[in-house]
Design a protein around this motif. Structure first.
Motif, PDB file in Angstrom:
ATOM      1  N   SER A  46     -18.837  -7.804  -4.826  1.00 14.81           N
ATOM      2  CA  SER A  46     -19.578  -9.219  -4.223  1.00 14.81           C
ATOM      3  C   SER A  46     -20.993  -9.312  -4.977  1.00 14.81           C
ATOM      4  O   SER A  46     -21.428 -10.567  -4.833  1.00 14.81           O
ATOM      5  CB  SER A  46     -19.456  -9.123  -2.890  1.00 14.81           C
ATOM      6  N   GLN A  47     -21.758  -8.356  -4.976  1.00 16.89           N
ATOM      7  CA  GLN A  47     -23.102  -8.307  -5.657  1.00 16.89           C
ATOM      8  C   GLN A  47     -22.879  -9.109  -7.065  1.00 16.89           C
ATOM      9  O   GLN A  47     -23.532  -9.929  -7.717  1.00 16.89           O
ATOM     10  CB  GLN A  47     -23.637  -7.131  -5.621  1.00 16.89           C
ATOM     11  N   GLU A 100     -16.021  -3.336  -2.417  1.00 17.79           N
ATOM     12  CA  GLU A 100     -16.222  -4.879  -2.168  1.00 17.79           C
ATOM     13  C   GLU A 100     -17.603  -5.259  -2.503  1.00 17.79           C
ATOM     14  O   GLU A 100     -18.075  -6.267  -2.727  1.00 17.79           O
ATOM     15  CB  GLU A 100     -15.646  -5.072  -0.888  1.00 17.79           C
ATOM     16  N   GLU A 101     -18.495  -4.413  -1.605  1.00 18.26           N
ATOM     17  CA  GLU A 101     -19.915  -4.831  -1.817  1.00 18.26           C
ATOM     18  C   GLU A 101     -20.438  -4.888  -3.421  1.00 18.26           C
ATOM     19  O   GLU A 101     -21.076  -5.677  -3.726  1.00 18.26           O
ATOM     20  CB  GLU A 101     -20.755  -3.839  -0.806  1.00 18.26           C
ATOM     21  N   PRO A 137     -14.065  -8.299   5.918  1.00 21.73           N
ATOM     22  CA  PRO A 137     -14.646  -8.143   4.677  1.00 21.73           C
ATOM     23  C   PRO A 137     -13.889  -9.413   3.597  1.00 21.73           C
ATOM     24  O   PRO A 137     -14.811  -9.938   3.008  1.00 21.73           O
ATOM     25  CB  PRO A 137     -14.305  -6.820   4.138  1.00 21.73           C
ATOM     26  N   HIS A 146     -14.873  -0.646   1.499  1.00 22.50           N
ATOM     27  CA  HIS A 146     -15.941  -1.578   1.739  1.00 22.50           C
ATOM     28  C   HIS A 146     -17.155  -1.463   0.566  1.00 22.50           C
ATOM     29  O   HIS A 146     -17.842  -2.526   0.289  1.00 22.50           O
ATOM     30  CB  HIS A 146     -16.614  -1.064   3.227  1.00 22.50           C
TER      31      HIS A 146
END
Length: 1813
Positions: free
Chosen positions: A1281-1282, A1277-1278, A987, A1274
């Motif tokens: 990141s968006q 992080e998603e 990731p 996770h």
């Protein structure tokens, strides 16, 4: 006083008897010692007439002779004093001896003799004294009873004591009789009570039956109860009272009517009528009452009168008695006054005589005294000169003696110290020995409990307790501890903690019981979570205050600093003075400094104006103490150079401070200002003086302050040495802290505080504690022995004594000398205490000087002064050189460090790290200032420490707070598992949008190359997480220790329980049975069979059938016992204790799993909070409950789930029915399978399955928690990141171009900007390169934090999973081992059961065989057949029917042998002779006639043997001639003694030994013994010991002639006129002294009479010897010749010894009475018969002996020596011619008679009659 007198008597006078204070009165009670004392002073000329005896006549004689001498000396002595001394009255003898001591000392000074003292007395007084002495003797004789009276009193007292004893015995007998009677009465009474109780019980039963048979009558009405009856009585009384009141009212109404009628009749008669009514009323109502009152008053008056008369009579009697007493007192006073006047007149007359005599003496001695005075004046002058010299010499001797005494005292102290040390070592050895014994007994006890199979763990625990000095056995119970536990309970708690700690260490390090199995060794995880350790270390550093390093001067000083120590007078001051002359050093002595400080206070030494500037410069050097040690501010006030606080005010100012209400504030301020103006030395002096005035010692803090103040005054470039300081360890610590600014103890404490975590350690932090610099460069000890110290002070005192000035110079030097003498005397008095104090404190100081840096130097000071100074000087030179080299080395190291730093600074700019980290800049802005110091130790790796910490804290963040788990310090390091690392990095790689240049692979989190993330965290996070981690750790450790303790205790319980099962089953098997009753009954029936039926075949067949029935019955009993034992075994197997113990153990292991699970959850929560705080995120609220490991439900109760805090799993117990259907997977039983143990095995399988399920549940829970955490990461992080993608699309083109064109320029800009943050433009589209770089750094940091967090979490997961698997493995092994032990016990029980059953059956078979054998042999079984459980034997000690009684053996009978008379014949002859001549002497003719009559007339009496019956009259006359004494008489006792032969003829030594034994038995020394004493003493021979007892019981025992002879000799020589008969043993032994040689017999008789051996100077001829033994050879045939041969050899040896006669022999004295007893020349002739009046009545030798004694110079016929007596010619002739002690040989006559009888044939009785005629 008595001790002084005893010393005077024993040492000076040396009296004949040693006198002690205890025996003082007894020693002087006879008056002999008083006479001896006076005799030694030549005052008692008649002392030989004194007697040492204690009889009354001797005492009277002694004190009568003492009285004139004592009166002459003026000692008060009368008959009362003499009686007190003789009766041993306490104090009487002491008083008299004290007066006599004073009088004798006066007499000794005057030098007058007794004669001179008597001549000085007037003649009249001498006559008066003689009259008084005669009167004194008469009065004393009347006062003292006679000796016979004393003896009578003693006998009376003895019989009174005997009477009391008899009375006490009678009382005891009567008491016992009464007790027995009382006991019988009590038994009868208890019997009657029991009988009555039984009767009452029967009666109650009968009444119960009657009541049951009778119809129940209803309860009586209430009027029949007791209360109702009492109420009826009360009502009846009330009714009677009401009736009486109504009658009175009626009577009063009638009277009123009569009065009214009379009033109406006539008014004139009204008064009389009223009077009549009152009289009537009085007569009816008050007459009796008034009479009683009058009678009472008369009785009181009469009693009062009688009482007054008695009182007056008593007073009159008392008055008469008092007057009589007064009259008697007046008469007594008058008599005393008259007596006193008469005594005064006598005393005046005596005084007048003395005065006249004194005048004469004075007139005679006046001229002599004048001459003496002149000589004395000349002599006094010379004596004064000699006295001065003697005093000086004596003073020197006294000083030497004092020195020796002090040395002895010191040696005694040294011995006491050695003894205390020995006692300490002895107590330690005794304690160790006790522990060894405890260990041995414990091992032996558990060998018995475990069948010699002691578990390793138990032995290991006992060894730990033994090595730590703890008792192995339990001292006290600690289950319910009180508030103040006892010492034994404290010891038990320490033992428990010790074992808990050892178990925890084994669990943590996975060794010992928790060692890894082989299949788990390969999968061992890393030992330490370095990420978690770094997180914890960083959190702890945040909570601690910032450390301020002590300032070290840049340029170190070359000045030497040291101290010189040693005992008093070891030469410290002398050596330092010599050093001060040669070297520029300052000598600092604490005594001198204290005196100077006090003097400065008295001089009011104030601070000068230039002093503050100096203080500022000095405070920089000494301020390190204030800056570095903030916790010890109390000590800083003393050590600092600032003004002293108000607490240190002197005594006067302290008073003003206490009285604050009385003094105004302005005055207080003024006083405090004036005190603050003083210098530091003056203020410290004020403190010291205040304490010294109170009599207190100066504390160590104040002494160190004074010393430090003096050190600060020394210039920096000048060295200093402390003289005898520090003296204690506390002073050394305070001095180091003051001079160096740091304390060793505080540094170690702070190091311990930083290392809080024991479960995780940061490997990058160094564990070594920096050693604080030493305050001193060297410490020198002048070692000297104690004896040398004492000798030195004695030499100093001797020199001072010898330097004394003459008498005329004293006035000039007295002040200085007195001061020096006082100081020396003070040192002399304190020398012992100083030496002891040094010896007590030096071992601690020596250890302190040797530990960090060995600065101690020991010097032998037992040398002379110059050598010691030279040696100290050499050592100082070497130490100064060492200091110089050390400083130069430090300077070189600093220069090299500066050069290295400069070279690093030049080389570092061209090689920056590829990703330029901006973290330090942010940290400078956000983190507190205190964190700046924490980045120094890293040097190039500042981020490695924090990232280690992150991993560990996240792993523990979600754990449970209440439970604890294990440590990982001791486990070996393993490889980091990198299998999951690529997954966790993917990731981060995907989120990284910036183009990645070609770089080497990144290091793994937790490795040494890994750089930890040290992002700033909020300040409240450490304050929350550090206590949270402490709680996790303490709870984990406490839970693990508790569970391991319970497991350890369960093992002890299981061992004890198994032992109890084995022993109880053994006892059950050994329970008694009733087989012996059947066997005994059968044996009785068998033996009772009639004799005529034993050989009948039908009877035998019936007996065999009975035996079969008995065997079947016994077998039935054995079968029943076997079934009972099997049922007992099944009951034991089916008990629930095994399942309960297994369930408890499973719960313990589940608790360990829960502890590991809880620790993992808590660690996960901590790591999560830490890393989210580093990312500046809000902590997530975890609403999930902590996962709980279910426990096993032990009891079968159903509890609702709402009430359970911990989930419970029901226990699955498999019944035997279900067990039969299930297939067996594995078996513990080896060999034959027992159906009763299948249930145990199936339950074990179910328990193992439960353990596996619980372990899988816990393992899955941990895996799910880790997966959830990774999933959450996770998801976050998603989302991030968006959000970032939208920004990057707008700025991606411009940013890429700028990044390609100017990559180097951006790096330069980043370095030059420093702390300034990059500026961002307002427009969303246009983004500067700085913002792009910042976003890249944030993404990189976020990925690094995530990677570090997940690595720490995975590490914790692996370690926890491994730990859970280990617990599961150990739990399964524990359960299997427990079940194996139990199954072994059950198998052992089955084995015991089978063996016992077989043994019982075999014993029944043996019994059957024995019975069948006796049936076939037709014999009864006499011995008892014993069948006890499994043992059968025939009891030879018990017989069923008794044996026939043995025959009675007939008594022994003496047979005639040759011419020897039997004992019976000897007794008959003795009785006849005793009737005729009781004294033992008989006429020769009468003796011959008696023998002839016995042989001829009384043939049927058997008085003589057959060989004697043939003797003729001439032969009898010849026999009589051999026995004649003094030509006319025969001693018939001697005749019987000769006829009783053979018996062993005694030697002289045997006679003397026998005599000594008789004297020992004769306690009263009367010369007589009874038969009992005679038998106790014995003769020189005893009865025949080797008598063979014949085997035939009808044959009599052999006759023991010697034993009967011993008794016959007593009857022969005893005096039967006394009751009981008594024997004169000396007279008897004189008879036995007879010898064939008459001279030898006389010498033996003399030896017996004197009691010792008398040497014979004339050599015995060989012919006599041959004759002697020819007589002994004529012994009869029945006696063996061996004793006679021994006698011959002994006599030959004796004669050989007589040839060598030693010198100075025969010195014993013999009296004339003893001589007459030996030579009896007709003294007993008067007892022969009644017609012997013409014989002499006294000894014919008496006059000759008197003349001999007079010729030999014996005064008053006193005893003389034997040697002198034997030289007298008459005695020599008498010995050679005296024949009474010759032993004639009568056997020759008997042999001749037998020969004549053989030739002539037998003579008829008529012929004997003719010969007689």
């Amino acid at each position: 006083m008595s001790e002084i007198l005893c010393q005077w008597l024993n040492q000076e006078l040396k009296v004949s008897q040693t006198v002690s204070p205890k025996s003082f009165a007894k020693a002087f009670s006879s008056g002999y010692l008083i006479g001896e004392v006076l005799h030694k002073f030549e005052l008692q000329d008649d002392f030989p007439e004194f007697s040492e005896s204690r009889v009354s006549s001797a005492k009277l004689n002694n004190f009568s002779r003492l009285e004139p001498t004592l009166r002459l000396l003026g000692v008060q002595f009368d008959q009362n004093v003499a009686q007190s001394i003789m009766t041993e009255k306490p104090g009487a003898a002491t008083k008299l001896l004290y007066q006599l001591y004073i009088a004798l000392q006066k007499k000794k000074k005057s030098g007058m003799t007794r004669l001179e003292m008597q001549t000085m007395q007037p003649l009249t007084s001498v006559r008066l004294q003689n009259m008084k002495s005669e009167a004194f003797r008469e009065r004393l004789r009347n006062l003292i009873p006679r000796q016979t009276d004393f003896n009578l009193m003693r006998v009376t007292h003895r019989f009174q004591e005997k009477y009391k004893h008899v009375e006490e015995e009678l009382v005891c007998v009567q008491f016992e009789k009464d007790e027995r009677f009382q006991k019988v009465k009590e038994e009868q009474r208890s019997f009657n009570i029991e009988k009555q109780r039984l009767g009452r019980r029967r009666q109650n039963e009968i009444m119960a039956k009657i009541q049951a048979a009778i119809i129940q009558i209803p309860k009586p009405s209430s009027d029949r109860t007791l209360k109702a009856l009492e109420a009826q009585k009360m009502m009846k009384k009330k009714k009677e009272a009401e009736d009486v009141a109504n009658e009175i009212k009626k009577f009063e109404a009638l009277i009123k009517k009569d009065l009214q009628t009379k009033e109406s009749a006539s008014k004139t008669s009204l008064d009389t009528a009223g009077q009549m009514t009152t009289d009537l009323l009085n007569t009816y109502s008050d007459d009796d009452y008034i009479k009683k009152i009058q009678k009472r008053l008369e009785e009181d008056a009469l009693a009062r009168e009688q009482r007054e008369k008695r009182r007056r009579r008593l007073l009159m009697d008392q008055l008469v008695a008092h007057e009589a007493q007064e009259e008697a007192y007046r008469e007594e006073q008058l008599i005393n006054r008259l007596m006193r006047q008469s005594q005064q007149e006598r005393r005046i007359a005596v005084q007048l005589m003395h005065v006249r005599h004194e005048k004469e003496v004075l007139w005679q001695n006046r001229i002599f005294r004048e001459k003496q005075y002149e000589e004395r004046r000349l002599k006094n002058f010379q004596d004064a000169l000699d006295r001065e010299a003697a005093l000086a010499k004596q003073a020197k001797i006294d000083f030497e003696e004092q020195a020796l005494r002090e040395k002895a005292v010191h040696e005694q102290i040294a011995v006491e110290r050695a003894q205390a040390c020995y006692q300490k070592h002895y107590s330690l050895c005794a304690e160790i020995l006790d522990h060894i014994l405890d260990l041995s007994t414990k091992v032996a006890e558990y060998r018995m409990l475990t069948n010699n199979l002691i578990p390793y763990k138990l032995m290991h625990d006992w060894k730990e307790l033994f090595f730590n000095g703890k008792p192995i056995y339990e001292q006290a119970k600690i289950k319910s501890l009180p508030a103040n536990p006892s010492e034994k309970q404290i010891i038990e708690l320490e033992k428990r903690d010790l074992l808990d700690g050892k178990d925890y260490e084994e669990y943590k390090n996975m060794v010992g019981e928790w060692s890894l199995p082989e299949e788990m060794v390969d999968n061992l995880p890393p030992s330490n979570n370095s990420i978690l350790g770094h997180v914890l270390h960083r959190l702890v550093e945040k909570t601690l205050p910032p450390q301020v390093e002590s300032t070290v001067p840049e340029v170190p000083s070359f000045a030497i600093k040291g101290c010189l120590l040693g005992k008093t007078f070891s030469g410290k001051t002398t050596s330092l003075k010599s050093l001060q002359k040669d070297f520029p050093i300052q000598i600092l002595s604490i005594d001198t400094l204290v005196q100077e400080a006090i003097q400065a206070f008295h001089d009011k030494e104030e601070v000068s104006e230039a002093l503050p500037v100096q203080q500022e410069t000095k405070e920089k050097g000494l301020g390190g103490l204030q800056d570095s040690n903030e916790e010890s501010q109390d000590q800083q006030n003393v050590f600092s150079e600032g003004p002293v606080s108000s607490e240190a005010l002197p005594e006067t100012e302290g008073k003003t401070i206490l009285n604050t209400n009385e003094r105004p504030k302005a005055e207080e301020v003024k006083m405090s200002d004036s005190f603050s103006k003083l210098t530091v030395r003056a203020q410290l002096g004020a403190k010291s003086e205040k304490l010294l005035k109170k009599g207190m010692s100066i504390p160590d803090m104040l002494l160190v302050s004074i010393m430090v103040n003096a050190v600060n005054q020394v210039p920096v470039d000048q060295g200093w040495i402390l003289d005898g300081f520090p003296m204690t360890l506390n002073q050394m610590k305070l001095l180091e802290e003051a001079l160096t600014g740091c304390s060793k103890e505080q540094i170690e404490l702070e190091a311990k505080r930083t290392q809080i975590s024991t479960l995780a350690v940061d490997p990058t932090v160094s564990k070594e504690v920096p050693v604080p610099p030493s305050a001193l460069d060297f410490a020198m000890l002048l070692d000297i022995s104690d004896s040398s110290t004492l000798s030195r002070i004695n030499d100093i005192m001797a020199e001072a004594f010898s330097r004394e000035t003459p008498s005329e110079d004293i006035g000039q030097h007295i002040a200085a000398e007195n001061q020096d003498e006082d100081e020396n005397q003070t040192l002399k008095d304190q020398i012992q205490h100083r030496i002891i104090g040094f010896l007590d404190n030096w071992p601690l100081l020596e250890q302190r000087f040797s530990e960090p840096e060995n600065i101690l130097i020991k010097v032998n000071a037992d040398i002379d002064k110059e050598s010691l100074c030279q040696k100290v000087k050499e050592i100082l030179v070497t130490e100064m050189q060492k200091k110089k080299d050390k400083v130069n080395k430090k300077l070189e190291e600093k220069e090299t460090e500066k050069k290295e730093e400069a070279s690093l600074a030049e080389a570092s700019p061209p090689t920056p790290p590829p990703p330029p980290p901006p973290e330090p800049e942010k940290e400078k802005d956000i983190s507190p200032q205190g964190e700046a110091s924490k980045t120094h130790p890293a040097k190039g790796k500042p981020q490695s420490e924090p990232q280690h910490g992150k991993h560990e804290t996240l792993q523990e963040g979600k754990g449970k707070k209440g439970d604890t788990s294990l440590k990982r310090k001791g486990s070996p390091k393993g490889k980091t598992q990198g299998g999951k690392q690529p997954v966790k990095k993917s990731p981060a790689d995907s989120a990284d949008v910036s183009p990645a240049p070609v770089v080497p692979p990144l290091p793994k989190p937790g490795s040494e190359e890994w750089v930890y993330v040290n992002e700033p965290i909020p300040e409240e996070i450490p304050s929350f997480l550090v206590p949270y981690w402490k709680l996790i750790e303490s709870s984990y450790i406490k839970t693990i220790k508790t569970v391991l303790r319970y497991l350890r205790e369960d093992k002890h319980t299981v061992i004890a329980c198994l032992y109890e099962i084995r022993t109880s089953f053994q006892h059950f098997l050994m329970r008694p049975d009733h087989k012996q009753n059947f066997v005994a009954h059968w044996q009785a029936d068998f033996n009772s069979l009639p004799d005529d039926l034993w050989d009948d075949e039908e009877t035998k067949a019936e007996l065999h059938q009975r035996v079969n029935d008995l065997r079947d019955r016994l077998w039935d009993i054995c079968d029943a016992r076997k079934e009972e034992a099997e049922q007992e075994r099944l009951d034991i197997i089916n008990e629930s204790w095994l399942q309960d113990s297994i369930g408890i153990s499973m719960n313990h292991f589940f608790s360990l799993m829960q502890a590991e699970l809880s620790r993992f959850q808590d660690t996960k929560r901590l790591l999560q909070e830490y890393y989210r705080a580093m990312e500046s995120k809000i902590p997530i609220e975890d609403n999930k409950k902590f996962i709980r490991v279910p426990l096993v439900q032990l009891d079968g109760k159903d509890i609702p789930e709402s009430q359970l805090k911990i989930p419970v799993v029901p226990r699955i117990s498999i019944s035997p029915e279900t067990a039969m259907s299930k297939p067996k997977i594995k078996t513990i039983l080896k060999g034959k399978i027992d159906n009763s143990l299948e249930n145990v095995e199936l339950n074990l399988e179910a328990d193992e399955k439960l353990v596996m399920d619980t372990w899988q549940q816990a393992s899955l829970a941990i895996s799910s928690m880790v997966a959830a955490e990774i999933h959450q990461r996770h998801m976050e992080e998603e989302k991030e990141s968006q959000q970032v993608d939208t920004k990057e699309k707008s700025i991606q083109t411009g940013a890429n171009k700028k990044a390609k064109k100017e990559p180097k320029k951006q790096k330069a800009d980043k370095k030059t900007k420093g702390k300034s943050s990059p500026t961002t433009e307002a427009s969303p589209v246009v983004v500067t390169p700085e913002e792009i770089a910042e976003m890249e750094r944030k993404n990189e940091r976020r990925l690094k934090i995530k990677e570090e967090h997940l690595a720490a979490l995975q590490f914790e997961e692996i370690a926890t999973q491994f730990r859970l698997e280990l617990i599961k493995t150990k739990a399964l092994a524990f359960l299997e081992d427990l079940v194996t032990k139990v199954v072994d016990v059950y198998k052992l029980m089955e084995k015991w059961l089978g063996e016992r059953y077989l043994n019982e059956m075999a014993s029944v078979e043996k019994l059957t065989e024995v019975a069948r054998y006796h049936i076939e042999t037709s014999a009864r079984i006499q011995n008892e057949l014993y069948l006890n459980q499994e043992d059968f034997f025939i009891n030879g000690d018990t017989k069923v029917f008794p044996d026939s009684p043995p025959p009675i053996r007939p008594p022994p009978i003496e047979k005639e042998e040759n011419a020897t008379l039997t004992i019976e014949q000897l007794d008959s002859l003795r009785n006849q002779f005793l009737d005729i001549a009781p004294k033992g002497i008989i006429g020769n003719k009468t003796f011959t006639d008696i023998l002839l009559d016995l042989m001829t007339l009384n043939l049927g009496t058997n008085s003589f043997p057959s060989s004697w019956m043939h003797l003729t009259q001439p032969e009898l006359q010849e026999l009589t001639s051999l026995l004649i004494v003094n030509s006319e008489f025969v001693d018939w006792r001697k005749f019987l003694l000769l006829t009783s032969l053979p018996w062993p003829i005694p030697l002289e030594e045997e006679l003397l030994e026998t005599l000594q034994r008789f004297k020992t038995v004769d306690e009263e020394q009367l010369g007589m013994v009874t038969l009992e004493q005679y038998m106790q003493a014995g003769l020189w021979f005893t009865g025949d010991e080797e008598i063979k007892i014949p085997e035939n019981p009808l044959e009599p025992l052999p006759f023991n002639r010697r034993e009967y002879l011993i008794e016959f000799f007593f009857r022969l020589f005893a005096d039967y006129e006394k009751d009981p008969p008594q024997l004169d043993y000396t007279q008897m032994l004189l008879y036995f002294a007879c010898h064939p040689d008459a001279v030898e017999g006389v010498y033996q008789a003399l030896s017996v009479a004197i009691g010792t051996h008398v040497f014979r100077r004339i050599k015995t001829s060989t012919l006599i010897v041959d004759k002697t033994f020819s007589f002994t050879d004529m012994s009869p045939v029945g006696v063996s010749p061996e004793p006679e041969e021994n006698i011959r050899e002994e006599r030959e040896l004796k004669e050989e010894k007589e040839e060598e006669i030693p010198e100075n022999v025969n010195t014993e004295k013999i009296s004339i009475e003893t001589l007459l007893k030996v030579f009896q020349g007709g003294i007993e002739a008067q007892d022969c018969d009644r017609f012997a009046s013409h014989l002499k009545a006294e000894n014919i030798y008496y006059e000759n002996f008197i003349k001999i004694f007079q010729d030999l110079g014996a005064k008053n016929l006193e005893p003389i020596e034997v040697a002198v007596l034997l030289k007298h010619p008459f005695i020599q002739d008498l010995i050679s011619n005296y024949s009474d002690y010759k032993m004639p040989d009568i056997k020759i006559i008997l042999q001749r008679g037998e020969h004549v009888q053989g030739s002539d044939g037998e003579r008829s009785p008529s012929r004997l009659t003719e010969e007689k005629k």
